[in-house]
Structure formats: C-alpha cells, structure tokens
Design an enzyme around this catalytic site. Structure first.
Site, short mmCIF file in Angstrom:
data_model
loop_
_atom_site.label_atom_id
_atom_site.label_comp_id
_atom_site.label_asym_id
_atom_site.label_seq_id
_atom_site.Cartn_x
_atom_site.Cartn_y
_atom_site.Cartn_z
N HIS A 49 9.98 10.18 -12.46
CA HIS A 49 10.42 8.80 -12.28
C HIS A 49 11.76 8.56 -12.99
O HIS A 49 12.80 8.79 -12.42
CB HIS A 49 9.33 7.84 -12.75
CG HIS A 49 9.59 6.42 -12.39
ND1 HIS A 49 9.46 5.96 -11.09
CD2 HIS A 49 9.98 5.35 -13.12
CE1 HIS A 49 9.77 4.68 -11.04
NE2 HIS A 49 10.08 4.28 -12.27
N CYS A 78 1.73 3.70 -3.05
CA CYS A 78 0.74 4.68 -3.52
C CYS A 78 0.28 5.63 -2.41
O CYS A 78 0.08 6.82 -2.66
CB CYS A 78 -0.50 3.97 -4.07
SG CYS A 78 -0.15 3.07 -5.58
N HIS A 79 0.08 5.10 -1.22
CA HIS A 79 -0.52 5.94 -0.17
C HIS A 79 0.52 6.58 0.75
O HIS A 79 0.15 7.35 1.64
CB HIS A 79 -1.50 5.10 0.66
CG HIS A 79 -2.66 4.60 -0.16
ND1 HIS A 79 -3.70 5.39 -0.56
CD2 HIS A 79 -2.91 3.38 -0.69
CE1 HIS A 79 -4.55 4.68 -1.29
NE2 HIS A 79 -4.09 3.45 -1.39
N CYS A 125 0.81 -1.22 0.00
CA CYS A 125 0.00 0.00 0.00
C CYS A 125 0.84 1.28 0.00
O CYS A 125 0.44 2.30 -0.56
CB CYS A 125 -0.93 0.04 1.21
SG CYS A 125 -1.69 -1.56 1.61
N MET A 136 -8.05 1.58 -7.08
CA MET A 136 -7.74 0.77 -5.91
C MET A 136 -7.97 -0.71 -6.25
O MET A 136 -9.06 -1.08 -6.67
CB MET A 136 -8.66 1.21 -4.76
CG MET A 136 -8.61 0.30 -3.55
SD MET A 136 -7.06 0.43 -2.64
CE MET A 136 -7.42 -0.68 -1.29
N HIS A 159 7.09 5.64 -19.68
CA HIS A 159 8.14 4.95 -18.91
C HIS A 159 9.31 4.72 -19.86
O HIS A 159 9.41 3.68 -20.51
CB HIS A 159 7.61 3.63 -18.35
CG HIS A 159 8.54 3.04 -17.32
ND1 HIS A 159 9.72 2.44 -17.65
CD2 HIS A 159 8.45 3.00 -15.96
CE1 HIS A 159 10.33 2.04 -16.53
NE2 HIS A 159 9.58 2.37 -15.50
FE1 DHE Z 1 12.96 0.29 -11.65
C1 DHE Z 1 15.29 2.33 -13.19
C2 DHE Z 1 12.11 2.85 -9.57
C3 DHE Z 1 10.33 -1.55 -10.49
C4 DHE Z 1 14.00 -2.35 -13.54
N1 DHE Z 1 13.53 2.25 -11.47
C5 DHE Z 1 14.52 2.89 -12.20
C6 DHE Z 1 14.66 4.23 -11.70
C7 DHE Z 1 13.77 4.37 -10.68
C8 DHE Z 1 13.06 3.13 -10.52
C9 DHE Z 1 13.54 5.60 -9.82
C10 DHE Z 1 15.63 5.27 -12.23
C11 DHE Z 1 16.97 5.10 -11.59
C12 DHE Z 1 18.01 6.07 -12.11
O1 DHE Z 1 18.09 6.28 -13.33
O2 DHE Z 1 18.76 6.64 -11.30
N2 DHE Z 1 11.46 0.60 -10.29
C13 DHE Z 1 11.31 1.71 -9.54
C14 DHE Z 1 10.15 1.57 -8.67
O3 DHE Z 1 9.78 2.37 -7.79
C15 DHE Z 1 9.41 0.38 -9.13
C16 DHE Z 1 8.25 0.88 -9.99
C17 DHE Z 1 8.76 -0.50 -8.07
C18 DHE Z 1 9.65 -0.93 -6.91
O4 DHE Z 1 9.09 -1.32 -5.87
O5 DHE Z 1 10.86 -0.87 -7.03
C19 DHE Z 1 10.47 -0.28 -10.01
N3 DHE Z 1 12.29 -1.62 -11.95
C20 DHE Z 1 11.21 -2.17 -11.38
C21 DHE Z 1 11.03 -3.55 -11.79
O6 DHE Z 1 10.13 -4.34 -11.38
C22 DHE Z 1 12.05 -3.83 -12.82
C23 DHE Z 1 11.35 -3.99 -14.18
C24 DHE Z 1 12.85 -5.11 -12.59
C25 DHE Z 1 13.83 -5.02 -11.44
O7 DHE Z 1 14.98 -5.40 -11.63
O8 DHE Z 1 13.44 -4.60 -10.36
C26 DHE Z 1 12.86 -2.54 -12.78
N4 DHE Z 1 14.37 0.04 -13.10
C27 DHE Z 1 14.67 -1.14 -13.71
C28 DHE Z 1 15.78 -0.95 -14.61
C29 DHE Z 1 16.15 0.39 -14.52
C30 DHE Z 1 15.25 1.00 -13.56
C31 DHE Z 1 16.39 -2.03 -15.51
C32 DHE Z 1 17.29 1.10 -15.26
C33 DHE Z 1 16.93 1.33 -16.68
C34 DHE Z 1 18.04 1.98 -17.46
O9 DHE Z 1 18.15 1.67 -18.65
O10 DHE Z 1 18.78 2.79 -16.90
#
Ligand code: DHE
Length: 587
Positions: free
Chosen positions: A364, A87-88, A84, A125, A407
C-alpha cells in the site's frame, strides 16, 4: 512488552478495516459482527467511485438468469463498484475479500447471498442489511446481481489518454523565471477532497495563494525535483500539472491516465530532474510514464500478471504507491494484489528495463529511511513492512510489525537515543506504533527488526510524522470510532524514548479538534505535515463537506497552538504536502 503481548490490548476497528470474507464462514448468532456504518473507517477499503459512474449493460444473459431490469443492473453496478469492488475486485475475482465469480455465487445460491449481505460475517464482511447501509430492496438486488456475470469496465489505453491530454500553457509560453513572491519551498498543497480542488497555502502568512480545480475526490500531491511543478492526481485518474512559477500558480497541463487512480510521482535522479512523471492506476491496472513538462503519455505498462507466491494469474493488480529513487534513474512501483515491487529504469523507454521484486501481497503506502537508500512499504493486510534496497535493487527484509494493518503514510525517521536511526509506522487496526531499525552498518543487530513497539492514542491511525529538526513524533488516529480520539493527536518526545521494551514512552495528547473551535459536526484530525524548517506542524481538521473544516498549526517546540486557518474554501481538507519536504522525501 513484546509487540505480540501488547497486541492483546489492541483495539480492533470496525469490520471494513479487515479483509472481507463473504463466502468464508457461516454466520454464528453469538459472533454477530458490529454494525457497519458509512463512516471513514468503513469507507477505508478502496471505493471505486469513478467506475461506479460508468454506464453498463447486462452481459450475455443465460436462460436461468435471475430477473433484473437494465436500471437495476446499473444501480447494482454502482453499489458494487463503490462498496464491494475494493475488497472483492472489479471483476469479482477476489482481492483482500473472496472471489464472487458466478461459478461460486450460483453454487451458493440466492438465499445464501441475501443472508450474507444482510448479516455480514465475523470474518469481516460488513452487515450491509442490518446496519441500514443497504435497504432490504437493495440487498435483494445485490444478491440477484451477484448471480449474473460482472460487467467488464473499459480499458484506458493510448487513444483514450491522448484524447484527454491537454497542454493549457506550452512550455515555451511559460515564465522564464519565478513571477511571484511566494516562498515556494514553504508552500503547502492541501487536498480539498470533496471539492475536487487543492489549496496552495503560504507557510509563513497562512494565506491561501490559489485554489485550483483538480480531479474527482482528489488524492495526493507530489513535486518535481526542481520544485517548480506540482502534480496532483484525482481518484478519476485526472492528473493536473501546476506551474508554481506563474504569477498565480495554475494548471499548465492535464491528462486522464485511467478510470480509478491513486498515485503520482516525478523523476528525481541527477540529470533527470523534471524530465518525466509517472502515475499509477487501480483501473485499468497499469502505470504510465509521461513527459515531465507536458504530460504527454510515453509508455503505458500493464501490471496484470501472476501473484508473486502462488504464481497464479491476477487480472487486476492495482498500482499503489510510487516513489522516485534517489540512487538510480528508477521509479519504484508497488503492485498491490500481486505483491511485487517493480524498479522501472526510465533512461530508455523503448527498451524498458524493470526489476521485479517478490515482496508481499497487499502493498500500500510507504517511504524512505533517513539515508533514502532503503524503501519501506506496508503490505498492510499481511501486517508486514517490505524493505527494498534501492542501490542494489533487492529485497532486504520482510518485517512483521506485530500490529494490525500497518499504515505509515511515508513513515517517520527518528534518531532513537538507544537504537539509532529507526523508521516508524502506526497502525490502522490497533493503537501500536512500531519502530524498525534502519542502520545496518552502525546498528547491525537492530537492522530490519522491530526494536520497540508502544501505544499511541488508539486504533485507526493513518499517518505518523517527524522532521530531522524536530524532537517530536506525531501520531494521528482519524479512523478511531471514539470522537475524542479521532480529533486528537499523540506526541512523543524522541529524546525520552528509552531502551527498555517493557516501558512504553509517555505521550502528550493535543486536542487539535477542540483547538479548531468548530461547533458543528464531528471533524477528524488527519495527517501531520511539517513546514519547510520543521518548526511547525500542520493538521487537517476534516469535517463533512457541508460543514466548517480547518487547518490547525502547532509550534513544534512548545506544542502550543500557533494558528487556526479557516476559510469557506477549505472544504474537506485532508492531505497536506509541503513543497520542500515532499520533493526531498524529508519525513
Ligand atoms: Fe490514500 C496515500 C490509496 C483512502 C489520504 N493512499 C495513498 C497511497 C495510496 C492510497 C496507494 C500512496 C500514494 C503514493 O505514495 O504514491 N487511500 C488509498 C485507498 O485505496 C484508500 C484506502 C481508499 C480509496 O478509496 O481511495 C485511500 N487516503 C484515503 C482517505 O480516505 C484519505 C485519509 C483522505 C483523502 O484525501 O482521500 C487518504 N492517502 C491519503 C494521503 C496520502 C495517501 C494524505 C499521502 C500521504 C503522504 O504523506 O504521502
């Protein structure tokens, strides 16, 4: 077709891709939300898994508090943080979802909460109860939990950071020259998400050179300006600094910079190469500047403050992406809930100068345009890309993409045959790809406008990629609910992109999942990443933790399968970071 007209055809994803609106609207039977499941789409809102492991106590009980045992409170806190809080908000003051502070929850009462958690709402939700994600007993527990004051997670300041800081190999004891025969520029750092490790894979031989333990649910890798040090951050805020010059690359320093974190970067400006590192945290909301050779924490800056437009205090604005300017000795820090982009001048940490740009809420991920002067970042819940000029430290534009929840990852820079240099993003909430003009001098009429928007495979895209020496644009769709779509990738021929916005460019579909030849499970194909020369593109075939995963390598010219990398150590591969492309921001 205009992006707006096209959006009518868009495929909406499940509810978790949208802001949650628990107390927003009454549930109408005919508007019953789709079943909420625990698949990656649903899990895409931040899950504060590390906070969920904290030991908490019921804060100051009131006479009319609902009955709740200490064990129930602990369980409910874990569920709240994991499912939760994204989002919240950790403190329940609202983020993309509505606030759930006790003045509101008590006003609405137990029955209302119980019903909302059970059935969800059309505003987004999830129907936690009817989908089976939470049992009847858990729904009851969560409804009672929300009537109590939230627990306050601890801060993570200098004493905690210093206690966690380790220098495993001192700078003076490290190699004076490269001790291995690895072509470091062509090395790929691969996130092994659920193993809490990274695999370093050689780009030429596809051999795994090392598997290194990192933080929990490890997230991204970034490279120091010299290319020698690899920095990795886990969701638990653990930073590993890996020396790629060692005979077998290994961690030389580590530190925990917070309790929940996602971003890491290093100083890249001339004269500052490898000098500093920076990491951003979701909790506590802060960024930390560290020594680039040892990770010694130097400066912790809180991001708590007022939302840029309403000018109302927000207690937990999370640090999202962080980039390193090529124009100035500055870091670019994106603060999600307050919608601010902060340029942090790192030349004098004692007299820290920052420039705070009013951009848009829910910042993001993002990357540079091809000139590396402009930084483009998605304000994903607002459907916009904020463009900032890193030379002038100013907001250049806010561009509506016309799609739902852009994204981009770091985006893709294309030299479009008609519109010149453009930067592309795909979308989480629909199947569209938007191209934004980035050449204010050569193509002033197109600059900072969506010059074209067209369809790729389907909604649920996370990453889009090209390379200066490639003629192709790759778009994934790992969060699409259709298994055939989530395991494939769309490829566009850049040379064939036309100037008629009514004609969508055609694309080829590469069945990457099928090519991986995995019999068991339903793996998703995620994040295209090029090798150093831009001749091959690598895809992660991301299966469940206990099932076989793979990396599929495709020849960029012929679009044919080159090889499939399989190894029992490749558990849940997701992000891949080629050293040269990551270091030089080539995408
Ligand atoms: Fe990420 C980048 C946050 C879920 C794979 N992800 C980022 C960035 C943020 C972020 C803020 C940028 C970082 C930077 O550039 O400094 N990601 C989040 C979340 O908050 C989210 C939505 C949920 C969570 O609880 O974390 C989340 N992310 C994921 C995944 O489920 C992914 C698909 C698989 C994993 O490994 O967790 C994932 N995020 C990635 C990847 C990047 C990324 C591969 C970097 C991409 C790039 O090309 O630079």
């Amino acid at each position: 077709m205009t992006p707006q007209a096209k959006s009518a055809r868009s495929v909406l994803l499940g509810s978790a891709a949208l802001a949650l609106g628990l107390l927003a609207a009454p549930l109408l039977a005919e508007e019953k939300p789709k079943d909420h499941t625990d698949g990656p789409a649903a899990a895409y809102e931040p899950s504060m898994t590390t906070l969920g492991q904290l030991k908490v106590e019921i804060p100051g009980r009131k006479a009319d508090d609902p009955v709740m045992t200490a064990e129930e409170f602990q369980q409910a806190t874990t569920i709240y943080f994991e499912r939760c809080a994204g989002c919240h908000g950790v403190l329940r003051k609202g983020a993309t979802g509505k606030p759930l502070t006790t003045d509101i929850t008590r006003e609405n009462g137990y029955d209302y909460l119980q019903s909302f958690i059970t059935y969800g709402s059309p505003a987004g939700m999830p129907n936690w109860g009817t989908s089976g994600a939470l049992s009847e007993g858990e729904v009851d527990m969560m409804a009672r939990y929300l009537l109590l004051e939230p627990p306050q997670p601890p801060e993570w300041g200098m004493p905690e950071m210093m206690a966690s800081w380790k220098v495993l190999v001192k700078p003076e004891d490290r190699p004076k020259e490269k001790m291995n025969d690895i072509d470091i520029d062509n090395l790929m750092s691969v996130t092994l998400r659920d193993a809490g490790q990274v695999a370093l894979i050689d780009g030429a031989s596809y051999e795994i050179k090392a598997v290194i333990d990192t933080g929990y649910a490890v997230h991204i890798s970034r490279i120091s300006a010299s290319g020698r040090y690899l920095f990795v951050i886990g969701r638990d805020g653990l930073v590993n600094m890996i020396d790629l010059w060692m005979e077998t690359p290994a961690t030389v320093a580590s530190i925990k910079i917070g309790i929940e974190a996602r971003s890491i970067e290093t100083s890249k400006f001339e004269g500052w190469e490898d000098k500093l590192a920076i990491a951003g945290a979701y909790w506590p909301p802060q960024y930390v500047i560290m020594d680039g050779e040892t990770l010694e924490p130097k400066k912790i800056v809180s991001t708590r403050g007022n939302i840029y437009d309403e000018q109302v205090y927000h207690p937990e604005p999370r640090v999202a992406s962080i980039l390193s300017s090529h124009y100035k000795p500055e870091f670019i820090v994106n603060v999600k809930e307050t919608g601010k982009i902060i340029f942090v001048d790192y030349t004098d940490l004692k007299n820290l100068k920052t420039v705070e740009i009013e951009a848009e809420r829910f910042l993001h991920d993002g990357g540079f345009d091809s000139s590396k002067r402009y930084f483009m970042v998605a304000a994903n819940q607002r459907g916009k890309i904020a463009v900032v000029d890193t030379k002038e430290d100013k907001l250049t534009a806010l561009v509506e993409t016309g799609g739902q929840t852009p994204h981009p990852g770091r985006g893709a820079n294309i030299n479009h045959p008609v519109y010149g240099p453009v930067w592309a993003t795909s979308h989480l909430g629909d199947e569209s790809v938007a191209l934004i003009g980035t050449d204010p001098e050569g193509h002033p009429d197109q600059a900072w406008k969506v010059v074209d928007s067209f369809y790729a495979l389907g909604g649920g895209s996370l990453f889009i990629k090209t390379h200066p020496s490639s003629q192709h644009l790759y778009v994934d769709a790992p969060l699409n609910p259709d298994a055939a779509v989530s395991s494939a990738v769309a490829v566009f021929d850049i040379a064939a992109m036309g100037g008629d916005p009514n004609v969508d460019p055609e694309f080829k579909t590469l069945p990457i999942g099928e090519w991986a030849g995995i019999a068991d499970g339903q793996p998703r194909v995620v994040q295209p990443e090029f090798n150093k020369d831009g001749t091959e593109v690598w895809f992660s075939v991301w299966n469940a933790k206990d099932k076989e995963s793979a990396i599929v390598v495709v020849d960029d010219k012929t679009l044919e399968l080159k090889t499939v990398i399989k190894d029992p150590r490749l558990i849940t591969p997701t992000g891949k970071f080629n050293v040269l492309n990551t270091k030089d921001d080539i995408y």
